[in-house]
Design an enzyme around this catalytic site. Structure first.
Site, PDB file in Angstrom:
ATOM      1  N   ASP A 106       0.866  -1.164   0.000  1.00 19.05           N
ATOM      2  CA  ASP A 106       0.000   0.000   0.000  1.00 19.05           C
ATOM      3  C   ASP A 106       0.915   1.230   0.000  1.00 19.05           C
ATOM      4  O   ASP A 106       2.086   1.153   0.371  1.00 19.05           O
ATOM      5  CB  ASP A 106      -0.928  -0.007   1.207  1.00 19.05           C
ATOM      6  N   ASN A 107       0.381   2.340  -0.410  1.00 16.76           N
ATOM      7  CA  ASN A 107       1.197   3.517  -0.702  1.00 16.76           C
ATOM      8  C   ASN A 107       2.161   3.876   0.440  1.00 16.76           C
ATOM      9  O   ASN A 107       1.731   4.165   1.554  1.00 16.76           O
ATOM     10  CB  ASN A 107       0.270   4.707  -1.002  1.00 16.76           C
TER      11      ASN A 107
END
Length: 718
Positions: A253-254
């Site tokens: 995830d980012n």
């Protein structure tokens, strides 16, 4: 019908009759090609492959894999925007979800996009303070599993069509238990039992891997029982790869690989974080915008360490191989100009599909004295009021009433526009905004009250938007924002019949509306054709049949609230609140229609079976009203006396049926080890001997269910 012994086919019962995969001969050929490429690649070239938008490698002919979000349409200008996930869940129709993602995949391919960061398979934990509740299909693991498998199959394709020129790569997220946090705040830590993990949060991801063959999975931001998901070897390897057989790649995830240092404070620096991520099998580092300060899988961070410790390069090779394998499966090596993103173009047939799905998503919560549907031939004027009744934005700017991760469609139809288009010149439409969504000013009340008084009926559109709900929009209360509730009271006091239309992304505490407004529609976010869909429902051109997939609380003091409850306390207090109602305002699975349905008594074909057999429960459902309608028939099961504590009941089946007036349909569900099993005290999945209560009905509410009994005569370990 005879009992059916199905031990031989048990794996198929659990994980679907066919797992869509690329043929073995092709896989062997791809593996050989990947091995050959790895032998030619420099360390710098390998590291370059470990980011979400790695550019083409012209020396070796390695293509680019373009990505986007596609939760309910591509997250780009020009895309078709469909209903948000929580609305899709309300259809209770996996085929509808599959039709949507099939269309999304084609739109993506035409734009040269091949990797999508969807679906969201988070099971909502009963805490709607959490802003991302709108991105989930609901609060039940079985429902989320069915919707998730359909979503992935539509995007990726199945059988020989998997990853072909009309399909793309899906990413199941957020692995795992992401909504289970103590404060309702995005990214909060999850501290839960192994039992709850296996019963509630893992099933949708297991189905995504075993049934749908999902090609990519994204771990959650949070730590799980003290170990961040992005370095959780047990979760990512023991469970995901070894137990389930996942053979795709993992994308962070980012910024989350770097967050092992920056947020979790486990890694002392980004280099340590990068090594932890690679060793745990996080193959691709997602850093939107590639901000250098957040990137982990880059030469500046990893180069010296890998050169000093060559043993670590095997983890890089492993991850690069997984990514290249998917690029081959997607056919990217045979495609020119993979670095070009073409213009996204929404087609009329996709927009029609968006309308059809929107109508199927609408949930009718209340309809006293059959106020709805309205008859345009019997009213002369209609007031359309509220901050969510209409939205105009500057060209190229996002709409706030489409939900999070929505693209910018070629157009958006508001409630006001939909009603105006529906009634034409036959009915006068009096519009007044009344107030803004979040402001405190009541300056617009007078105009709204005047519009109501000179109209025969009022459509009052309130709720929320991306300004009040979505990622990072977590709340401490669930009341209507600003002065919306006061606007509702002011309009209700005019004495005019009112239809409240909720446009929002989370359940809200709408006690005044529930008690006083005669008709209530929950629309969630219905996508680019919102107003058209709502107009069709309001004027009876479409009979709503959606059902809630999340429970509505009466106050935040009830949270977490979900139908998945254990038995109440026996003794002082009797498991209830002293001065308030414990029950939901609206139950999971609840939704009304413009017609009525009656349920017969459920009949179990064989009331005693052994654990290796299956039987069936059937029930007659009749449309007892005057118009055609659709009903969602729901199956719940309870193991009455088990070796471990159980939920009062769990959803194990559902089907949406269409009935003409007076028509009866017999609905049948299988009862077998797949839906009778539990995890015992040793966390073994078993079917235990004993009695089961079988519930069939229209919602999880006890009064909406009919019951039957089933006995299992022996035990089986699965």
């Amino acid at each position: 019908m005879m009992k059916k012994n199905y031990i031989v086919a048990l794996v198929f019962l659990f994980y679907g009759c066919s797992i869509p995969t690329v043929k073995q001969a092709n896989i062997d050929e791809i593996d050989a090609k990947v091995k050959g490429l790895l032998e030619q690649m420099t360390l710098e070239e390998k590291i370059a492959e470990l980011t979400q938008d790695a550019p083409p490698n012209e020396r070796l002919g390695i293509p680019m894999m373009q990505y986007s979000e596609c939760l309910h349409g591509l997250w780009l200008p020009g895309s078709t925007v469909y209903p948000q996930s929580i609305a899709l869940g309300s259809t209770w129709d996996p085929n509808t979800v599959k039709a949507m993602t099939t269309a999304i995949a084609k739109e993506a391919r035409e734009a040269n996009l091949t990797h999508c960061y969807s679906p969201n398979l988070d099971v909502i934990a009963g805490d709607p303070r959490y802003g991302r509740i709108e991105e989930s299909f609901g609060e039940d693991p079985y429902l989320v599993s069915r919707m998730g498998v359909a979503f992935i199959e539509g995007l990726q394709g199945t059988g020989d069509e998997q990853f072909d020129e009309n399909h793309i790569l899906a990413t199941a997220k957020h692995f795992v238990a992401y909504p289970e946090n103590r404060t309702g705040i995005n990214g909060g830590f999850s501290d839960i039992s192994e039992r709850r993990l296996y019963e509630i949060y893992l099933p949708p991801f297991e189905a995504a891997v075993r049934e749908a063959g999902v090609g990519c999975i994204m771990p959650g931001h949070q730590d799980l029982n003290g170990v961040p998901c992005h370095m959780n070897d047990w979760l990512l390897n023991d469970v995901l790869r070894d137990e389930w057989g996942f053979d795709g790649f993992l994308v962070s995830d980012n910024n989350d690989v770097s967050r092992l240092h920056l947020m979790h404070h486990i890694a002392k620096n980004r280099t340590e974080a990068a090594v932890m991520g690679l060793e745990s099998g996080v193959d691709m580092d997602l850093v939107i915008g590639k901000a250098p300060e957040n990137s982990a899988y880059i030469m500046k961070v990893l180069g010296d360490t890998l050169k000093q410790n060559p043993d670590l390069i095997k983890y890089v090779d492993q991850s690069v191989a997984r990514i290249l394998k998917l690029k081959y499966k997607l056919g990217l090596f045979n495609q020119e100009n993979t670095d070009e993103v073409k213009k996204v173009v929404s087609k009329p047939e996709s927009q029609q599909l968006a309308l059809d799905i929107a109508k199927k998503s609408v949930v009718l919560l209340k309809n006293d004295q059959n106020l709805l549907p309205l008859d345009a031939n019997k009213i002369k004027s209609i007031a359309v009021i509220g901050p969510n009744a209409h939205e105009q934005v500057k060209e190229g700017k996002p709409y706030t009433l489409l939900g999070g991760y929505a693209g910018i469609p070629p157009y958006y139809t508001s409630v006001l526009e939909g009603i105006r288009a529906k009634v034409g010149d036959k009915v006068k439409v009096n519009y007044a905004k009344g107030c803004t969504l979040t402001g405190d000013s009541k300056a617009g009340f007078a105009k709204a009250i005047a519009a109501a008084k000179k109209s025969d009926v009022v459509i009052l559109a309130v709720g929320g938007s991306t300004r009040t709900c979505g990622e990072g929009k977590d709340r401490a209360d669930l009341d209507l924002f600003g002065v919306q509730n006061e606007l509702v009271e002011a309009i209700q006091k005019t004495g005019k019949p009112v239809v409240a239309v909720l446009i929002n992304g989370r359940p809200l505490t709408i006690n005044y509306i529930a008690e006083n407004v005669p008709s209530i529609i929950e629309s969630w976010y219905l996508g680019m054709r919102s107003g058209d869909a709502l107009a069709d429902v309001i004027f009876g051109d479409y009979n709503p049949g959606g059902k809630l997939t999340v429970s509505f609380p009466r106050s935040v003091g009830q949270l977490p609230i979900t139908y998945l409850q254990r038995p109440d306390f026996v003794g002082t207090g009797k498991g209830n609140y002293k001065f308030s109602d414990k029950t939901p305002l609206y139950h999971f699975g609840y939704g009304l229609s413009y017609t009525t349905f009656s349920y017969g008594e459920p009949k179990v074909e064989d009331i005693v079976i052994n654990s290796a057999e299956e039987t069936y429960v059937s029930i007659d459902v009749t449309n007892t009203g005057k118009v055609a309608g659709e009903e969602v028939v729901q199956l719940y099961i309870r193991d009455n006396y088990a070796s471990v504590g159980r939920y009062n009941k769990m959803l194990k089946g559902f089907t949406r049926i269409a009935l003409k007036p007076g028509e009866t349909q017999t609905v049948t569900f299988a009862l077998n080890s797949k839906n009778l099993s539990l995890y015992n005290k040793d966390m073994e999945k078993v079917v235990e001997p004993g009695d089961f209560t079988i519930y069939v009905g229209s919602s999880s509410r006890e009064s909406d269910l009919k019951t039957a009994k089933l006995t299992v005569s022996d035990r089986i370990l699965l």
